[in-house]
Each structure stands twice: as structure tokens, then as C-alpha cells.
Design a protein around this motif. Structure first.
Motif, short mmCIF file in Angstrom:
data_model
loop_
_atom_site.label_atom_id
_atom_site.label_comp_id
_atom_site.label_asym_id
_atom_site.label_seq_id
_atom_site.Cartn_x
_atom_site.Cartn_y
_atom_site.Cartn_z
N MET A 121 72.21 63.55 38.56
CA MET A 121 71.11 64.32 37.99
C MET A 121 70.85 64.01 36.51
O MET A 121 70.14 64.75 35.83
CB MET A 121 71.38 65.82 38.15
CG MET A 121 71.35 66.28 39.60
SD MET A 121 69.70 66.20 40.36
CE MET A 121 69.89 64.76 41.43
N GLY A 122 71.41 62.93 35.99
CA GLY A 122 71.06 62.47 34.66
C GLY A 122 71.71 63.20 33.49
O GLY A 122 71.20 63.17 32.36
N TYR A 243 69.60 70.23 39.87
CA TYR A 243 68.41 69.71 40.57
C TYR A 243 67.14 70.28 39.94
O TYR A 243 66.15 69.56 39.74
CB TYR A 243 68.45 70.04 42.06
CG TYR A 243 67.23 69.56 42.79
CD1 TYR A 243 67.13 68.24 43.24
CD2 TYR A 243 66.13 70.41 42.99
CE1 TYR A 243 65.99 67.78 43.88
CE2 TYR A 243 64.99 69.96 43.63
CZ TYR A 243 64.92 68.65 44.08
OH TYR A 243 63.79 68.19 44.70
N ASN A 246 66.58 68.61 36.58
CA ASN A 246 66.09 67.25 36.79
C ASN A 246 64.65 67.25 37.29
O ASN A 246 63.84 66.39 36.90
CB ASN A 246 66.99 66.53 37.80
CG ASN A 246 66.65 65.06 37.94
OD1 ASN A 246 66.73 64.29 37.00
ND2 ASN A 246 66.27 64.67 39.14
N ARG A 247 64.31 68.22 38.13
CA ARG A 247 62.93 68.33 38.63
C ARG A 247 61.95 68.55 37.47
O ARG A 247 60.91 67.90 37.38
CB ARG A 247 62.82 69.49 39.62
CG ARG A 247 61.43 69.63 40.26
CD ARG A 247 61.26 70.98 40.91
NE ARG A 247 61.27 72.06 39.95
CZ ARG A 247 60.23 72.39 39.17
NH1 ARG A 247 59.11 71.70 39.26
NH2 ARG A 247 60.33 73.39 38.32
N ARG A 249 62.41 67.82 34.30
CA ARG A 249 62.39 66.67 33.40
C ARG A 249 61.64 65.49 34.02
O ARG A 249 60.93 64.78 33.33
CB ARG A 249 63.83 66.27 33.04
CG ARG A 249 64.49 67.29 32.12
CD ARG A 249 65.99 67.06 31.97
NE ARG A 249 66.49 67.95 30.93
CZ ARG A 249 66.96 67.55 29.76
NH1 ARG A 249 67.03 66.26 29.47
NH2 ARG A 249 67.36 68.43 28.87
N THR A 250 61.80 65.29 35.31
CA THR A 250 61.10 64.22 35.99
C THR A 250 59.60 64.48 35.99
O THR A 250 58.79 63.57 35.77
CB THR A 250 61.59 64.07 37.43
OG1 THR A 250 63.00 63.82 37.42
CG2 THR A 250 60.90 62.91 38.13
#
Length: 256
Positions: A121-122, A243, A246-247, A249-250
Motif C-alpha cells: 500500500m505504499g 487500502y 491508498n485509495r 492517494r491514488t
């Protein structure tokens, strides 16, 4: 200096030989598994780095590493070390820095699973207290499927002081809790410099850790009887929370 350890599992050993081959000492391979393609790759990597390879009975491998889950390979190697705390100063200079803070996660399987998710997840680094926390053992390496070799894990003496330090650098600290003023995690903005704190199962975050948070969040669940973060295994909760981070940020990166 800590004594060498016996690492086990295909992915854990592949990662070790990739990221710190000079720490590898001896490779033990289960007799009859030499033709397996993954095992062949490990043997080749070991030999390329001057590591001795010894055919070994399956039961002996189990005895060496203390687990039957060795997948036919055990590597005698120097233990994995925690990353120096000074790395935090470099990381928090990044405007999209993301830190995962594990407060008193003592179970090796949960710790390893959290590291695996953190890589996926970065997350830039995992921070944990020096005491009342799992160590970087071969079990953690196995459960993390090699992620323990890729993710910087920073062990700090005083977690509250470290949180204060990163806050001064502009990191917004989110803590997972069930307090009345906690917000659903999807309603807060976690796209900037952020640290996400996961507490131990049952007890959650310690008082001083909670007091260091800028915002408290929780994972919403379906139904009236399941709104408890503690009902989730901490590694599962960590995966769900990261998650969402990350969602966000993406999505933000796609709009830039």
C-alpha cells in the motif's frame, strides 16, 4: 552482535538474498526439492554470492528453523536489523510521506502481515516502540513474504516523543480508535503527510499515543453489532485502513 538466525520460506529467503546477500551464511535445501524452479533460483543466487549449499533432510530443516513451513529451504543468515531513527527526518521531508505506526503489536504473525500490507500500500516506513513490540524474527520474515527485507522498520525508545517530532515536520497523525469523536476513515483527508497508528488488539493505543493524535478514525462496519475495530484482527484492520489511504492517494494522483 546478535547471533545468526535460520530464515525459512521461499519468498523470505529470495528477498534476503536480493536485498542483503552479504548477510547470508549457509543455505540448506531439502533433498529432492533441488529441481523445483523457485528452489533452483535460490540455489543460484546463493552460489553467486559465495554461500555454501547443503542438501538436508526435511526433518532437519524443521529442526533448524523451528517450523514445518520452510518450503524446502532454510538460510542461516545474520538477523534483520531495525532502521536508524534518523531516516525519519529524510522521509518526513516528502510532502506525501506515509508512515504506519504499530503501537504494542507483539504477535509475530500480525507484525509480519502488517509489513506485507505496508509494502503493498505504499507506506514509506513502519514505526514501532522498542519495548512491547515484536522483533524482526525469521517468523516475521516468513509471514511478511519477504516484505520485512523491503520495508524500513524504525524502532523508537519513546513513541510519544517521536510522534511529536514528526508532527513538528508537518505530519498529520491519525489514530484508530472507537472514541465518540472518532470519524469514519473515509471521511478524513489522508493524502498529505500522514501517519496512521494501529493499536494492539483489545487494548488499542496507549493513552500517551492517543493523546499525540491529531485525529481519531475508525473503520465503519455493516450492522449494529459489528462496529468495533477490536473485532477485527489487527493485521486485517491495518489492511483495510491502508487500502483507504491508498485509495485516496491514488485518486488524488490521478487528478493531478
Amino acid at each position: 552482535m546478535a547471533k545468526p538466525s535460520y530464515f525459512y520460506g521461499i519468498h523470505a529467503i529470495e528477498a534476503l538474498l536480493t536485498h542483503r546477500p552479504l548477510d547470508a551464511l549457509s543455505l540448506f535445501v531439502q533433498q529432492g526439492r533441488e529441481s523445483d524452479s523457485h528452489v533452483q533460483d535460490i540455489i543460484s543466487a546463493a552460489q553467486a554470492n559465495g554461500v555454501s549449499v547443503q542438501p538436508t533432510q526435511k526433518d532437519k530443516l524443521t529442526q533448524l528453523c523451528g517450523s514445518p513451513q520452510h518450503q524446502g529451504v532454510v538460510l542461516h543468515a545474520r538477523p534483520l536489523s531495525f532502521t536508524n531513527e534518523s531516516l525519519l527526518d529524510t522521509l518526513v521531508a516528502n510532502e506525501r510521506c506515509l508512515l504506519l505506526v504499530l503501537d504494542q503489536i507483539t504477535d509475530a504473525h500480525n507484525f509480519g502481515a502488517c509489513l506485507r500490507t505496508a509494502v503493498a500500500m505504499g507506506v514509506d516506513a513502519v514505526v514501532c516502540p522498542k519495548h512491547h513490540a515484536a522483533s524482526l524474527t525469521p517468523t516475521v520474515a516468513k509471514v511478511s513474504v519477504g516484505a520485512a527485507e523491503m520495508m524500513p522498520v524504525i524502532s523508537v525508545t519513546n513513541l510519544a516523543r517521536t510522534l511529536s517530532h514528526i508532527k513538528q515536520a508537518g505530519v498529520f497523525v491519525f489514530g484508530t480508535a472507537l472514541n465518540a469523536d472518532a470519524k469514519p476513515i473515509h471521511t478524513v483527508d489522508m493524502t498529505g503527510k500522514s501517519a496512521l497508528i494501529m493499536g494492539s488488539e483489545g487494548e488499542g493505543m496507549r493513552r500517551l499515543t492517543a493523546e499525540s493524535c491529531d485525529e481519531l478514525v475508525y473503520i465503519p462496519m455493516s450492522g449494529n453489532d459489528h462496529g468495533h475495530l477490536q473485532s477485527l484482527n489487527v493485521s486485517v484492520a491495518t489492511g483495510m485502513a491502508l487500502y483507504e489511504v491508498n485509495r485516496q492517494r491514488t485518486s488524488t494522483a490521478g487528478q493531478a
